[in-house]
Design a protein around this motif. Structure first.
Motif, short mmCIF file in Angstrom:
data_model
loop_
_atom_site.label_atom_id
_atom_site.label_comp_id
_atom_site.label_asym_id
_atom_site.label_seq_id
_atom_site.Cartn_x
_atom_site.Cartn_y
_atom_site.Cartn_z
N TRP A 280 0.85 -1.21 0.00
CA TRP A 280 0.00 0.00 0.00
C TRP A 280 0.88 1.25 0.00
O TRP A 280 1.91 1.27 0.66
CB TRP A 280 -0.88 0.00 1.26
CG TRP A 280 -1.85 1.16 1.34
CD1 TRP A 280 -3.14 1.17 0.90
CD2 TRP A 280 -1.60 2.46 1.91
NE1 TRP A 280 -3.72 2.39 1.14
CE2 TRP A 280 -2.80 3.21 1.76
CE3 TRP A 280 -0.50 3.07 2.51
CZ2 TRP A 280 -2.92 4.53 2.19
CZ3 TRP A 280 -0.61 4.39 2.94
CH2 TRP A 280 -1.82 5.11 2.78
N ASP A 281 0.53 2.25 -0.78
CA ASP A 281 1.11 3.59 -0.58
C ASP A 281 0.03 4.63 -0.85
O ASP A 281 -1.00 4.35 -1.46
CB ASP A 281 2.40 3.80 -1.39
CG ASP A 281 2.16 3.87 -2.88
OD1 ASP A 281 1.19 4.53 -3.30
OD2 ASP A 281 2.96 3.27 -3.63
N LYS A 282 0.33 5.84 -0.39
CA LYS A 282 -0.70 6.89 -0.41
C LYS A 282 -1.15 7.24 -1.83
O LYS A 282 -2.32 7.48 -2.09
CB LYS A 282 -0.15 8.14 0.30
CG LYS A 282 -1.24 9.02 0.88
CD LYS A 282 -0.64 10.02 1.84
CE LYS A 282 -1.57 11.11 2.26
NZ LYS A 282 -2.94 10.88 2.43
N TYR A 286 -3.90 0.27 -2.51
CA TYR A 286 -3.39 -1.11 -2.47
C TYR A 286 -2.96 -1.57 -3.86
O TYR A 286 -3.60 -1.25 -4.85
CB TYR A 286 -4.51 -2.07 -2.02
CG TYR A 286 -5.05 -1.75 -0.66
CD1 TYR A 286 -4.43 -2.22 0.48
CD2 TYR A 286 -6.20 -0.96 -0.52
CE1 TYR A 286 -4.93 -1.92 1.74
CE2 TYR A 286 -6.70 -0.66 0.73
CZ TYR A 286 -6.06 -1.13 1.85
OH TYR A 286 -6.55 -0.83 3.08
N TYR A 287 -1.88 -2.33 -3.91
CA TYR A 287 -1.51 -3.02 -5.14
C TYR A 287 -0.68 -4.25 -4.80
O TYR A 287 -0.45 -4.54 -3.63
CB TYR A 287 -0.81 -2.09 -6.15
CG TYR A 287 0.47 -1.45 -5.67
CD1 TYR A 287 0.45 -0.29 -4.90
CD2 TYR A 287 1.71 -1.99 -6.00
CE1 TYR A 287 1.63 0.31 -4.46
CE2 TYR A 287 2.89 -1.39 -5.58
CZ TYR A 287 2.84 -0.25 -4.81
OH TYR A 287 4.00 0.33 -4.37
N ARG A 288 -0.26 -5.00 -5.82
CA ARG A 288 0.51 -6.22 -5.61
C ARG A 288 1.95 -5.99 -6.08
O ARG A 288 2.16 -5.30 -7.08
CB ARG A 288 -0.08 -7.41 -6.38
CG ARG A 288 -1.57 -7.66 -6.12
CD ARG A 288 -1.85 -8.12 -4.70
NE ARG A 288 -3.26 -8.44 -4.51
CZ ARG A 288 -4.21 -7.54 -4.24
NH1 ARG A 288 -3.90 -6.25 -4.10
NH2 ARG A 288 -5.47 -7.92 -4.09
N ALA A 387 -12.04 3.12 -3.20
CA ALA A 387 -11.14 1.97 -3.14
C ALA A 387 -9.75 2.40 -2.68
O ALA A 387 -9.09 1.69 -1.92
CB ALA A 387 -11.06 1.29 -4.51
N LYS A 388 -9.34 3.58 -3.15
CA LYS A 388 -8.01 4.10 -2.78
C LYS A 388 -7.94 4.44 -1.29
O LYS A 388 -6.93 4.22 -0.64
CB LYS A 388 -7.78 5.37 -3.62
CG LYS A 388 -6.35 5.66 -3.90
CD LYS A 388 -6.28 6.65 -5.03
CE LYS A 388 -5.11 7.57 -4.87
NZ LYS A 388 -5.07 8.56 -5.93
N GLU A 389 -9.04 4.95 -0.77
CA GLU A 389 -9.06 5.37 0.63
C GLU A 389 -9.44 4.25 1.59
O GLU A 389 -9.47 4.44 2.80
CB GLU A 389 -10.03 6.54 0.80
CG GLU A 389 -9.53 7.81 0.13
CD GLU A 389 -10.60 8.87 0.01
OE1 GLU A 389 -11.73 8.63 0.49
OE2 GLU A 389 -10.32 9.91 -0.61
#
Ligand code: EPS
Length: 390
Positions: A280-282, A286-288, A387-389
């Motif tokens: 995760w980053d701001k 979320y990502y892989r 989704a980002k938050e």
């Protein structure tokens, strides 16, 4: 959104009707024609592609450059029909005339639909099967896919693809820095391959197959980038988007299978080297850290690029035909020779992009709405933020 196709290979036209396209989306015939032209290209195609210049005509659902929300009818005329009007006519024939109709097929080609279709539908002339089972139908599927690609592009989602193998020759250069680079480089390659050395060898293999009266197949890859998390669903088997995509790919003419991400290779690795770790980053949320699973977990997109491979067998129409049986005399004979391509893998790569695009676009509209493009955009943007938050 759903579609139906109709049309025979040497009949008057290919027809596609797509229902459920959102209203107020800009749509030009050129959007479809671009994909049709891509499908017609590729090294290894036969003479038919010099006859056809596939161009779409919209017959419904589009007005003044925008969709209306009504079903969109698209047709492409078969230029070759002028040579086949008698053979493919719709009026009844007398027995005498029927005897004179040429190009009756009684010797089924191994690997084709000819014999199964003839038995199932009771056709003594297997042309009734061949005409519809021909891969000419992929023109109609590409029309539907081109429309889907346009929908996806409207929301910043891009589709690309590449040829990984032809006739057992493997591309050694399959990675790329952006999907735009993938699109540009494959567009410039006659076999839609990123590796110039493999490209040369693939073209030589196609020349050899052609000279031998044989055909060769291959493996193609489709990539979709810019997708949100959550297209498809884990809650029911027939909502799983990866399952729908694999089914759709396996239904393309001459395709024998499909895999998601590393696919069959997953069987050889321990779980620790298959599953993609979550970070995760701001900026991105979320990502892989890897994408072995090809953008899918639990039948849903996970926000990583969707990566699918499909395998195409060699085209079964051979100039050096295989052994078969004449259905009238029951004598052994060589199968019928029909004009064909020695390799259609580059074209199949374009078809697969469009087939995958359609399935993805259906799930996208299922999630964000189908009526009006601006409303879909509001829903989509709100969800992406959410989704980002999360
Ligand atoms: C095909 C045989 C060839 C291909 C055709 C698919 O056609 P014909 O029998 O007229 O020479 O060219 O592909 C197309 C027409 C196309 O548009 O892709 C077959 O038997 O599947």
């Amino acid at each position: 959104m759903r579609f139906l196709t109709a049309g025979e290979s040497h009949g008057p036209q290919q027809t596609t009707i797509v229902e459920g396209v959102p209203a107020q989306m800009e749509l030009l015939e050129e959007d479809i024609n671009q994909e049709l032209a891509r499908r017609q290209g590729g090294y290894g195609r036969g003479r038919r592609m010099q006859i056809e210049k596939d161009k779409v005509k919209f017959l419904s659902g589009v007005r003044h450059g925008k969709t209306t929300g009504a079903p969109i009818t698209m047709v492409v005329e078969n230029d070759d029909f002028k040579h086949w009007e008698k053979i493919m006519g719709t009026e009844p024939l007398s027995e005498e005339e029927a005897e004179k109709v040429k190009r009756k097929i009684t010797r089924p080609r191994p690997g084709h639909a000819d014999l199964n279709g003839a038995i199932k539908y009771g056709h003594r002339d297997m042309r009734n099967v061949l005409e519809r089972s021909s891969a000419r139908e992929t023109t109609a599927r590409v029309m539907a896919g081109a429309l889907a690609k346009k929908i996806l592009k409207t929301f910043g989602i891009e589709v690309g693809g590449q040829v990984l193998t032809i006739g057992g020759i493997h591309s050694a250069q399959t990675s790329y820095s952006s999907i735009q680079e993938l699109q540009e480089k494959t567009e410039a390659s006659p076999v839609r391959c990123l590796d110039p050395e493999a490209e040369k060898q693939m073209m030589e293999a196609i020349d050899k197959a052609k000279a031998d009266g044989d055909s060769i197949g291959g493996v193609v890859q489709t990539v979709v980038e810019g997708l949100p998390v959550g297209l498809g669903s884990h809650v029911q088997y027939d909502h799983k988007l990866d399952g729908k995509i694999v089914g759709a790919v396996a239904s393309i003419n001459a395709f024998k299978g499909a895999e998601v991400g590393i696919g069959f290779e997953a069987a050889n690795r321990p779980g620790s080297q298959v599953h993609d770790e979550i970070v995760w980053d701001k900026e991105h949320g979320y990502y892989r850290s890897t994408n072995n699973l090809g953008g899918f977990e639990g039948g849903m997109t996970n926000g990583m690029p969707v990566v699918i491979q499909g395998v195409m067998k060699p085209i079964p129409t051979l100039y050096k035909p295989l052994q078969s049986v004449d259905i009238d005399s029951k004598e052994p004979f060589k199968a019928s020779i029909e004009r064909s391509d020695s390799c259609a893998v580059p074209a199949a790569s374009v078809v697969m992009e469009n087939v995958v695009a359609f399935e993805v676009a259906v799930s996208f509209l299922d999630m964000f709405g189908t009526d009006n493009v601006d409303r879909i955009r509001r829903n989509f943007e709100e969800y992406v933020q959410e989704a980002k938050e999360f």
